[in-house]
Design an enzyme around this catalytic site. Structure first.
Site, PDB file in Angstrom:
ATOM      1  CD  GLU A 161      -0.876   5.003   4.257  1.00 15.46           C
ATOM      2  OE1 GLU A 161      -1.386   5.794   4.899  1.00 15.46           O
ATOM      3  OE2 GLU A 161      -1.565   4.611   3.173  1.00 15.46           O
ATOM      4  CE  LYS A 220      -8.920   1.719   4.541  1.00 19.95           C
ATOM      5  NZ  LYS A 220      -9.104   3.331   4.165  1.00 19.95           N
ATOM      6  NE  ARG A 270      -7.206   4.774  -6.467  1.00 24.51           N
ATOM      7  CZ  ARG A 270      -8.252   3.809  -5.707  1.00 24.51           C
ATOM      8  NH1 ARG A 270      -8.762   4.169  -4.530  1.00 24.51           N
ATOM      9  NH2 ARG A 270      -8.830   2.838  -6.543  1.00 24.51           N
ATOM     10  CE  LYS A 288      -4.041   2.180   2.454  1.00 18.96           C
ATOM     11  NZ  LYS A 288      -3.418   3.491   2.028  1.00 18.96           N
ATOM     12  CD  GLU A 330      -1.344   6.154  -3.691  1.00 13.75           C
ATOM     13  OE1 GLU A 330      -2.501   5.903  -4.187  1.00 13.75           O
ATOM     14  OE2 GLU A 330      -1.163   6.707  -2.566  1.00 13.75           O
TER      15      GLU A 330
HETATM   16  P1  ATP Z   1     -10.362   5.916   2.314  1.00 15.38           P
HETATM   17  O1  ATP Z   1      -9.781   6.122   3.741  1.00 15.38           O
HETATM   18  O2  ATP Z   1     -11.538   6.609   2.049  1.00 15.38           O
HETATM   19  O3  ATP Z   1     -10.462   4.230   2.063  1.00 15.38           O
HETATM   20  P2  ATP Z   1      -7.980   6.924   1.306  1.00 15.38           P
HETATM   21  O4  ATP Z   1      -7.895   7.568   0.151  1.00 15.38           O
HETATM   22  O5  ATP Z   1      -7.915   7.595   2.782  1.00 15.38           O
HETATM   23  O6  ATP Z   1      -9.495   6.444   1.218  1.00 15.38           O
HETATM   24  P3  ATP Z   1      -6.529   4.792   2.400  1.00 15.38           P
HETATM   25  O7  ATP Z   1      -7.149   4.441   3.652  1.00 15.38           O
HETATM   26  O8  ATP Z   1      -5.290   5.376   2.172  1.00 15.38           O
HETATM   27  O9  ATP Z   1      -7.677   5.390   1.542  1.00 15.38           O
HETATM   28  O10 ATP Z   1      -6.532   3.575   1.485  1.00 15.38           O
HETATM   29  C1  ATP Z   1      -6.828   3.403  -0.108  1.00 15.38           C
HETATM   30  C2  ATP Z   1      -5.536   4.223  -0.862  1.00 15.38           C
HETATM   31  O11 ATP Z   1      -4.391   3.530  -0.603  1.00 15.38           O
HETATM   32  C3  ATP Z   1      -6.207   4.191  -2.387  1.00 15.38           C
HETATM   33  O12 ATP Z   1      -7.175   5.381  -2.521  1.00 15.38           O
HETATM   34  C4  ATP Z   1      -4.814   4.355  -2.971  1.00 15.38           C
HETATM   35  O13 ATP Z   1      -4.455   5.860  -3.046  1.00 15.38           O
HETATM   36  C5  ATP Z   1      -3.907   3.943  -1.969  1.00 15.38           C
HETATM   37  N1  ATP Z   1      -3.037   2.722  -2.545  1.00 15.38           N
HETATM   38  C6  ATP Z   1      -1.886   2.639  -2.326  1.00 15.38           C
HETATM   39  N2  ATP Z   1      -1.436   1.258  -2.853  1.00 15.38           N
HETATM   40  C7  ATP Z   1      -2.427   0.717  -3.536  1.00 15.38           C
HETATM   41  C8  ATP Z   1      -2.645  -0.540  -3.924  1.00 15.38           C
HETATM   42  N3  ATP Z   1      -1.824  -1.390  -4.334  1.00 15.38           N
HETATM   43  N4  ATP Z   1      -4.038  -0.692  -4.348  1.00 15.38           N
HETATM   44  C9  ATP Z   1      -4.962   0.239  -3.987  1.00 15.38           C
HETATM   45  N5  ATP Z   1      -4.938   1.394  -3.655  1.00 15.38           N
HETATM   46  C10 ATP Z   1      -3.507   1.515  -3.028  1.00 15.38           C
END
Ligand code: ATP
Length: 677
Positions: free
Chosen positions: A476, A501, A310, A305, A377
């Protein structure tokens, strides 16, 4: 459905077939919607009105839907009204001949600028009868206000608002009692609320979408002289929902639906390069065992991650044959080769932020790759150490009008999904198939373009090792995704159980950070006297379209950050809380200043508790005994989330879910201490 099926009468005297839809007619429907909280009734009012528009003036269907969802154009068009409370008050004052002082006093007293406008309007003597407003006229007028630029733009915006206000409520010459029926179907009230960005009808965009499907199915049945069947209703709803999730643009969908009918819409409107879709999102988890429980008996894959931004990259090669290059109108044409655009998580155009990506894009694309939509990303990259850098580095990049030669923070694109390839959407293919297509279509280049590192092992130990490796690689944590079968399809705009996640920091906490809206602040003390020392934060409740407070926060800010926050937040202070802020009324709990709901911050917390001071999750029934809301204990500021709008903040339902999932609550020994800062 009974009412929808019944024969409908002409609703408005001056609305004849083909004539522009009177704005007053739409406001009457708004008022009916505002008077109820029942979703089915709201949907019925909405569908009846849209059906009437289709019957009498189908050309106005698009502006009607847009005014209903408080938008002027799709998000990717980047059209923003850019109007604050003070500009609106100025316009109300000038258009009704009342001083700004009186308007401000009214605002203090009434607390709803829409009603202030209505009150001002109804006390004004009418010298002549202005021409009644129409839906298309209001849409054009608002569009004009949004798109003025250059010298004197503010003044011309005020003029635009005045013009609309002077023509509003032409039919209504008598005095209006603003205390009755929430002000009734006043045009001035709804124009002002539109300008403020919140109609506050309790009309969610999803409800408008479903109502639109119902209206279209009924209208098509009307034309055949039949009653709509339940199965057609269900089919219509499901088709429109799917089509909209892949191509979220009413500008494209509505004309296609009017020409080809709703049941043929899937053939007409498909995911297209140039129209960004809302990304698929993941559900949080707190332990690897939780992941294993969820995917039991199914294959899944784990990916790093990455901690960046994004990005959805849309591309059509310059020499792509016609059938592979249906770029939608509005696509960015400035790419080095072909047509390419980069969109953010909330569909804003990032092309001017990442010209370096656009310039190199074609070098990562294999020769026979003619068009694609890529989910990825962007991550800051250390060109010496050849590793990824923390998110904070990425934040230092300029956001607009970046020149390739000035770029200091290099980025590497980590691609993790493919949504469209060579003229075909691939969202319904399995993740395994999409991943193969992705790897066939691109060539990785170190430090520029890479596939997300993945691991398909299914054992707890393998996942633990991979998680540790991801952390060492400055990521992360992990994303764990369903790999095969129907459930592994890409689900646009959905927070899905098929993507989980695991964040390294949250394994023992609540599973995730929260993204919260800043509603107010407290003046600092001691070292912090010249800045705000603490802030009041809220989550978002999409059902009531309101912000529910969830904590005060004063930890995690450096002095420099506090100074910057003071500067940006001082510019958006308002005299009193908006009527859609939900916070305890106790005097001792009120912040010193209130803000427009504009900024979203990511916040970490130790755990969640119940408190009479906050309102988060009250409507989710977290405290059946009393009116307590959920609050965060020991909240800590992490970063500003520029890529999220306030209505994309963590929802009250998510907060309630986190609270319920907490071990302490499930074990029935919930902490009951009130939090503070
Ligand atoms: P939310 O909290 O609403 O889920 P966020 O943008 O805060 O959205 P995160 O908790 O950070 O999301 O987790 C999802 C995000 O992780 C995705 O929106 C993307 O930007 C990021 N990301 C990084 N690596 C990946 C991956 N391998 N696959 C999907 N998303 C990824």
């Amino acid at each position: 459905q009974t009412k929808l099926n019944s024969k409908i009468k002409d609703p408005y005297p001056d609305w004849k077939p083909g004539a522009p839809v009177p704005y007053a007619a739409l406001c009457t429907t708004f008022s009916l919607i505002e008077m109820t909280t029942k979703r089915l009734i709201i949907m019925e009012h909405c569908a009846l009105f849209l059906r009437q528009v289709m019957r009498l003036t189908p050309d106005d269907l698009l502006p009607t839907v847009l005014l209903m969802i408080n938008k002027l154009a799709p998000d990717y068009a980047g059209i923003e009204l850019g109007i604050g409370e003070s500009l609106i008050m100025k316009a109300i004052g000038e258009s009704t001949g009342r001083s700004l002082q009186v308007i401000k006093a009214d605002q203090k007293d009434i607390g709803d600028l829409g009603l202030v406008a209505l009150k001002s309007r109804s006390t004004q003597p009418t010298m002549f009868k202005p021409k009644p407003l129409t839906v298309r006229g209001v849409h054009q007028g608002l569009m004009g206000i949004a798109t003025v630029t250059g010298n004197g733009a503010q003044g011309r915006k005020v003029d635009g608002i005045k013009k609309l206000l002077s023509a509003s409520d032409a039919h209504n010459t008598g005095k209006v009692d603003i205390t009755k029926d929430k002000g009734g179907p006043s045009e001035a009230k709804y124009i002002i609320r539109f300008l403020e960005g919140k109609l506050r009808l309790g009309l969610a965009e999803k409800t408008v979408l479903v109502s639109l499907a119902q209206a279209v199915v009924c209208h098509e049945a009307d034309k055949r002289g039949k009653l709509p069947s339940t199965s057609d209703m269900e089919k219509g709803e499901s088709i429109l929902k799917t089509v909209y999730s892949e191509l979220p643009s009413y500008d494209v969908i509505i004309p296609a639906m009017l020409s080809h009918g709703i049941l043929n819409l899937r053939d007409q409107c498909k995911l297209q390069p140039g129209v960004p879709l809302k990304p698929m999102l993941a559900k949080p988890t707190k332990a690897i065992t939780e992941v294993l429980d969820r995917f039991e008996g199914q294959t899944f894959t784990c990916e790093y991650k990455y901690d960046g931004e994004r990005a959805q990259i849309h591309y059509v090669a310059k020499d792509a044959p016609q059938e592979l290059s249906q770029a939608a109108p509005g696509a960015n044409k400035e790419a080095a080769k072909g047509v390419a655009s980069i969109f953010s998580r909330n569909s804003e155009d990032l092309s001017k932020k990442y010209p370096d990506i656009l310039a190199k894009l074609h070098t990562w694309v294999k020769e026979d790759t003619m068009s694609f939509v890529l989910d990825c990303e962007t991550v800051a990259w250390d060109t010496v150490e050849k590793t990824v850098l923390p998110f904070q580095q990425l934040m230092t990049r300029k956001k607009k009008d970046v020149k390739v030669e000035d770029v200091k923070v290099k980025v590497c694109v980590f691609a993790f999904d493919l949504l469209y390839l060579n003229g075909q959407p691939v969202v319904e293919s399995s993740l395994r198939e999409r991943r193969e297509l992705l790897q066939q279509a691109f060539t990785p280049v170190e430090g520029e373009f890479s596939f997300a590192t993945s691991m398909d092992g299914q054992e707890l130990d393998d996942i633990q090792v991979f998680l540790d490796e991801s952390v060492k690689a400055s990521c992360e944590g992990l994303m764990v995704k369903m790999l095969d079968g129907k459930e592994s399809g890409y689900e646009p705009s959905k927070r899905s159980r098929n993507w989980l996640k695991i964040k390294k920091d949250y394994l023992s906490g609540v599973g995730d950070s929260l993204d919260l809206v800043v509603l107010g602040a407290y003046y600092g003390r001691g070292k912090r006297t010249s800045v705000y020392g603490a802030f009041l934060l809220a989550c978002y409740n999409p059902n009531s379209d309101s912000y529910e407070t969830v904590c005060n926060i004063g930890t995690g800010f450096s002095e420099q950050v506090l100074e910057e926050l003071h500067a940006s937040l001082s510019a958006i202070t308002i005299d009193r809380p908006k009527p859609f802020y939900s916070h305890s009324s106790g005097n001792q709990h009120q912040p010193d200043v209130w803000f427009e709901p504009q900024y979203v911050w990511e916040v970490k917390t130790a755990d969640l508790t119940l408190s009479p001071r906050y309102k988060a999750g009250c409507k989710e029934g977290v405290d059946p005994a009393g009116g307590k809301g959920i609050s965060l204990r020991f909240p800590r500021f992490i970063k500003i989330r520029d890529d999220k709008k306030p209505d994309e903040a963590t929802s009250s339902r998510q907060v309630a879910e986190m609270y319920r999932k907490q071990e302490s609550v499930t074990k029935n020994k919930g902490p009951s201490v009130d939090d503070d800062f």
